[in-house]
Every structure is written in structure tokens, then in C-alpha cells.
Design a protein around this motif. Structure first.
Motif, mmCIF file in Angstrom:
data_model
loop_
_atom_site.group_PDB
_atom_site.id
_atom_site.type_symbol
_atom_site.label_atom_id
_atom_site.label_comp_id
_atom_site.label_asym_id
_atom_site.label_seq_id
_atom_site.Cartn_x
_atom_site.Cartn_y
_atom_site.Cartn_z
ATOM 1 N N TRP A 348 80.182 27.105 89.463
ATOM 2 C CA TRP A 348 78.798 26.639 89.445
ATOM 3 C C TRP A 348 78.676 25.169 89.074
ATOM 4 C CZ3 TRP A 348 76.500 31.309 86.219
ATOM 5 C CH2 TRP A 348 76.605 32.463 86.985
ATOM 6 N N ALA A 349 79.762 24.477 88.856
ATOM 7 C CA ALA A 349 79.717 23.062 88.482
ATOM 8 C C ALA A 349 79.944 22.195 89.717
ATOM 9 C CB ALA A 349 80.777 22.757 87.432
ATOM 10 N N PRO A 350 79.327 21.013 89.787
ATOM 11 C CA PRO A 350 79.558 20.097 90.914
ATOM 12 C C PRO A 350 81.029 19.717 91.019
ATOM 13 C CG PRO A 350 77.656 19.406 89.610
ATOM 14 C CD PRO A 350 78.336 20.483 88.828
ATOM 15 N N GLY A 351 81.450 19.265 92.200
ATOM 16 C CA GLY A 351 82.843 18.912 92.443
ATOM 17 C C GLY A 351 83.247 17.618 91.764
ATOM 18 N N ASN A 352 84.554 17.444 91.599
ATOM 19 C CA ASN A 352 85.079 16.215 91.003
ATOM 20 C C ASN A 352 84.688 15.006 91.845
ATOM 21 O OD1 ASN A 352 86.224 17.837 89.103
ATOM 22 N ND2 ASN A 352 88.339 17.557 89.788
ATOM 23 N N GLY A 353 84.390 13.909 91.165
ATOM 24 C CA GLY A 353 83.996 12.677 91.845
ATOM 25 C C GLY A 353 82.517 12.582 92.123
ATOM 26 N N SER A 354 81.785 13.683 91.915
ATOM 27 C CA SER A 354 80.341 13.680 92.149
ATOM 28 C C SER A 354 79.613 13.120 90.933
ATOM 29 C CB SER A 354 79.855 15.106 92.437
ATOM 30 O OG SER A 354 78.444 15.180 92.375
ATOM 31 N N ILE A 355 78.570 12.329 91.170
ATOM 32 C CA ILE A 355 77.751 11.809 90.074
ATOM 33 C C ILE A 355 77.073 12.944 89.332
ATOM 34 C CG2 ILE A 355 75.740 11.495 91.567
ATOM 35 C CD1 ILE A 355 76.804 9.334 88.524
ATOM 36 N N TRP A 356 76.802 14.053 90.062
ATOM 37 C CA TRP A 356 76.139 15.189 89.434
ATOM 38 C C TRP A 356 77.036 15.901 88.439
ATOM 39 C CZ3 TRP A 356 71.232 15.128 89.387
ATOM 40 C CH2 TRP A 356 70.524 14.570 90.454
ATOM 41 N N LEU A 357 78.357 15.802 88.621
ATOM 42 C CA LEU A 357 79.260 16.373 87.627
ATOM 43 C C LEU A 357 79.088 15.653 86.292
ATOM 44 C CD1 LEU A 357 81.576 18.235 86.792
ATOM 45 C CD2 LEU A 357 83.175 16.487 87.614
ATOM 46 N N LEU A 358 79.028 14.321 86.340
ATOM 47 C CA LEU A 358 78.803 13.557 85.115
ATOM 48 C C LEU A 358 77.470 13.919 84.473
ATOM 49 C CD1 LEU A 358 80.016 10.009 86.233
ATOM 50 C CD2 LEU A 358 81.194 11.568 84.690
ATOM 51 N N VAL A 359 76.423 14.042 85.317
ATOM 52 C CA VAL A 359 75.086 14.343 84.796
ATOM 53 C C VAL A 359 75.063 15.712 84.115
ATOM 54 C CG1 VAL A 359 72.695 14.800 85.430
ATOM 55 C CG2 VAL A 359 73.909 12.858 86.455
#
Length: 494
Positions: A348-359
Motif C-alpha cells: 500500500w506504499a508508493p514506489g521507490n523514487g516517488s515523491i509520494w513515498l517521501l510524503v
């Protein structure tokens, strides 16, 4: 009570000036440096120098065994020794240079050592640094416990101390990530061996300076501290007498439900903290593929919680009392800290390298770090209240012995946590000099399981110990009143 006794009681319950709180809390910056550097220690010896994770874990374990002996021993000795400079300050002063030197040596092993040679260098320098920390940190914690008897002021003192440690740790960590370990092309800076010379020099000097500032800056409080010879009405003539006294005090503490509660809870937190500090760094680098600069965001978002920790701690303890303040904040914090790793395991987490993962990742951590500081601050305050109860039971002021569990717990973050982390990395067969080409999904999942589900099991399994604590504000006031009557020579009433 006599007029002199009333004045003494008022002095013991005094509100401390900010200058004293700042000077005392400056000593926490030494721990902030050690904690900030500790996230790189396993990486340095395992991934950079090629020492197996199991050997690294063994080194951590050996240091923890030494701590288990030295911490209560030094705590008891600092309770017993009486000098013209008080009970705590001589130990703190003597620890400053060895602590800085051992920090430097640990991150600068000689060239050409074999894996076994590196293991022994790591073990000996870490043991040396931990012993030096014992001679400073145990008396420092005990000093904070006896600066005042005021129930709420104690939370404030350790709030200031915790705030300095957390804010200092944040600033130091951000400095290390951006200046000492910046990303080198596509390689994380923490995997570059040459960067550790800078860490060794800066860290060693910084630890020495902070210990000296704290020791000298709090020297004017020595006349206000408890005098052990006055409390005990006798003089210990030999070291054997002092050791016998330490053992008698330990036996009393081992049947004190409140002390058992705090010790068990603190050690569970230390073990979990050590695992997350070590395995968490691996997870951030290899599972989420964060750069050094992105990892620094984790520290930056801790800043609001660190700045607000004194006010938040006082608020929780006044409305929930100390026992339930620890339970509530620990339950909330633990859930949030493990959540990002569980989300990744569930897909359920965004993929690596995505800005949304950081958010997503750091938004959750931002919320966790609002309540995170409260736990350790309130536990420190609980330990000082136990010191008063212990005096009521035995007639002895034993802040050093009682607070030694605090410093042992902080070092167990490295020790027991490092041991378990090392053997866990061996268990999941995590490779040395790891890269995208050498890692499998099983390796990544192994890191995530430790940081999520296993972390939950450790924390929530240990949460039950918190319910054993028995001292509330009303009970503490009764203890203080009886102690004041005893000190003034009046007949006991409890």
C-alpha cells in the motif's frame, strides 16, 4: 518542623533557574552526538569494512555485559563518595577526555587489520567508550534527579534535558547527512570509508567539550545537593562497605514494583530502539532507497516534537499523571513508527523514487515524533520519584544506582539492540557490501518485517510492565512530607 528544616525543605523543592537547566542539559548533547553517529556504526564495520554482522552483534553484546556490571557499580559509588566537589562532579570531570578519545578511535581503526582484528578493535574501543560514558552519564542522570524534589519541576528538568538531546541530535544528524555523509553520485555517503575520519574528529572533540560545559556549568549547584553522609549518619570507611551498601540497595529495588515496572519498560524500549536504529538504517537505504539527504528529513521533522516536548510532557503528566502518560504516548508512538514498513509489506506504499513515498513516510513519522519525546522524559521523572521512595524505605539517597538503569538502557540501544540486529541480519542472510544486484525481495522483506510486525510485538508485549507503576502525585507528596519530617528529626507518621 523547625525553622531551619522548613527553609531546607523549601530549598529542596525550589524552582531551578533557566541557566542551571541549560547547563545541565548541555550534557545531553554528548549523548546526541553518540546517538547520531550510532546509526552508521553497524554500516561502517559491516558494509564498509567487511566485518560480519554476527561479529558486530557480538561486539555489541560484550559491551552490554560490561555495562550491566559497570553502570550499577558506578551509580552506587557516586552515591557513596563524598568530596568537596560533591558526589557527581568528580566522576563527570574525569570521564570527559577518555570519552572523546575512545569515540575517535572507534571510527578510525588502523589500516591493514583482518576481520578478526577489526572485530577486536571495535570491541575494545566500544567497551572503552561505554565505560567512559558510564562514569559521565550515570552521575549526570543522578545529578538531575537530586537538583530538586519538586514533582512537576523534575519533569521540567528532564524535559529540558530531553529537548536538548533531541534538538541537538536532529541538528547533528542533519549536519552529518548533508556535510559529512552527502550522497556520492549514486552511492550513499554512509558507505564511503573516507568520510568516517571527519566523523571521528568532530565527534570526539564535541563529546569532550559538552561534558566539560555541563560539569563546570552545574558546579554552583553542589551546595544544594543531597549530602549522603548527612542522610546516612555514618561514614563508609572502605570500598567493601560501599559495595555492601550497593548490594543492600539493589535488593530493596528488586522488590519495588514501581522500579521493576520502569526498568522492564525502559529495557524493552532500549532493545526496540537499538533494533530500529540499526536495521532501520538498512531499511531506509536498501528497502526504500533513500539518499543521505532524504534520510535527513526524518531528523528535520522531529524538530517540532523536540521543541514542544517540555510543554507536552508537563501537559500529559498533569492530566494523566506519569504512569498513564507513558502508556498513552508509547502506544500511539509505536503504532505510527511501525506503520510505514507495514504499508510497504502490504503493498500500500508508493514506489521507490516517488515523491509520494517521501510524503507518506515522513508525514507518518512527523505525527509519531510529536509524542515520542514524552516517553523518555516521563520515565526519567518517574525514576527520580522512586529515589525518594527508596530513601523512605532505606534511609539512603541512591539516585546514581537508580538512574543507572537509564544510562544502561540508552547504551543497550547499541548493545542488546545491536546484538539482535547483527544476528537478525545473519538470519536473513543479508550480504556484505550489498547492492541492488546482490539483494533479493526476501532480503528486503526481512528488513521490513523487523521494522514493522516484529517491532510491534516487542513494544506492545512490553507495554504491560507500565501498569505496575504505583507512585502518583498524591503518593509522592506523602513521601516527601515524611522525608522532611525525618530529616528534621520529628517522629515518623506513615
Amino acid at each position: 518542623m523547625s525553622e531551619a528544616s522548613v527553609r531546607e525543605s523549601a530549598s529542596r523543592r525550589r524552582i531551578l533557574p533557566k541557566r542551571t537547566k541549560i547547563a545541565y542539559s548541555a550534557g545531553a548533547l554528548e549523548e546526541a552526538m553518540v546517538a547520531a553517529a550510532s546509526i552508521t556504526t553497524m554500516l561502517f564495520y559491516n558494509q564498509v569494512l567487511g566485518v560480519s554482522a554476527a561479529l558486530c552483534g557480538t561486539a555489541f553484546f560484550i559491551a552490554s555485559v560490561v555495562d550491566g556490571i559497570s553502570d550499577p557499580l558506578v551509580g552506587g559509588l557516586s552515591d557513596s563518595v563524598q568530596t568537596r566537589w560533591g558526589r557527581r562532579h568528580p566522576f563527570m570531570l574525569g570521564a570527559a577526555f577518555p570519552l572523546g578519545l575512545c569515540f575517535y578511535l572507534m571510527y578510525q581503526p588502523p589500516d591493514g587489520l583482518s576481520e578478526q582484528g577489526l572485530f577486536w578493535w571495535f570491541t575494545l574501543t566500544m567497551v572503552g567508550m561505554r565505560i567512559a560514558k558510564t562514569f559521565y552519564a550515570v552521575p549526570h542522570a543522578a545529578l538531575g534527579a537530586e537538583l530538586t524534589d519538586n514533582y512537576d519541576e523534575r519533569t521540567s528538568i528532564f524535559g529540558w534535558n530531553g529537548s536538548f538531546m533531541m534538538v541537538g541530535g536532529i541538528l547533528i544528524s542533519v549536519f552529518l547527512m548533508f556535510v559529512v555523509f552527502p550522497t556520492d553520485g549514486d552511492q550513499n555517503g554512509m558507505l564511503v570509508e573516507s568520510r568516517y575520519q571527519t566523523l571521528a574528529i568532530l565527534g570526539g572533540v564535541f563529546c569532550f567539550v559538552m561534558v566539560m560545559l555541563c560539569t563546570v556549568g552545574t558546579a554552583d549547584q553542589i551546595p544544594f545537593l543531597h549530602a549522603q553522609d548527612q542522610l546516612m549518619k555514618r561514614v563508609k570507611s572502605t570500598y567493601a562497605d560501599a559495595l555492601q551498601l550497593i548490594w543492600r540497595n539493589i535488593r530493596v529495588l528488586l522488590v519495588n514494583p514501581s522500579y521493576i515496572s520502569v526498568v522492564a519498560c525502559w529495557l524493552v524500549l532500549a532493545i526496540a530502539g537499538g533494533i530500529t536504529s540499526t536495521v532501520g538504517t538498512y531499511a531506509l537505504i536498501y528497502a526504500f532507497e533513500f539518499t543521505s539527504e532524504q534520510i535527513a528529513i526524518r531528523d528535520i521533522i522531529r524538530l517540532p516534537g523536540a521543541l514542544l516536548c517540555v510543554a507536552v510532557s508537563v501537559y500529559f503528566t498533569r492530566h494523566l499523571d506519569k504512569k498513564y502518560a507513558v502508556i498513552a504516548t508509547l502506544a500511539i508512538t509505536a503504532f505510527l513508527l511501525g506503520l510505514p514498513y507495514c504499508l510497504r509489506l502490504l503493498g500500500w506504499a508508493p514506489g521507490n523514487g516517488s515523491i509520494w513515498l517521501l510524503v507518506v513516510f515522513f508525514s507518518i513519522y512527523f505525527l509519531a515524533f510529536i509524542t515520542y519525546p514524552v516517553v523518555s522524559i516521563v520515565i526519567d521523572s518517574q525514576l527520580t520519584d522512586i529515589a525518594d521512595e527508596h530513601e523512605l524505605q532505606t534511609g539512603n539517597r541512591s539516585e546514581g544506582l537508580i538512574m543507572s538503569i537509564r544510562t544502561f538502557g540508552l547504551k543497550a540501544i547499541w548493545g542488546v539492540g545491536g546484538l539482535l540486529s547483527g544476528f537478525y541480519l545473519e538470519f536473513i542472510d543479508f550480504p556484505e557490501n550489498a547492492s541492488a544486484a546482490t539483494l533479493t525481495q526476501e532480503h528486503i522483506d526481512g528488513l521490513l518485517y523487523m521494522m514493522g510486525p516484529i517491532y510491534y510485538i516487542i513494544i506492545y508485549g512490553g507495554l504491560g510492565f507500565c501498569f505496575m507503576y504505583r507512585i502518583n502525585k498524591k503518593r509522592h507528596e506523602e513521601i516527601l512530607q515524611e522525608l522532611e519530617r525525618r530529616r528534621s528529626g520529628e517522629s515518623p507518621s506513615l
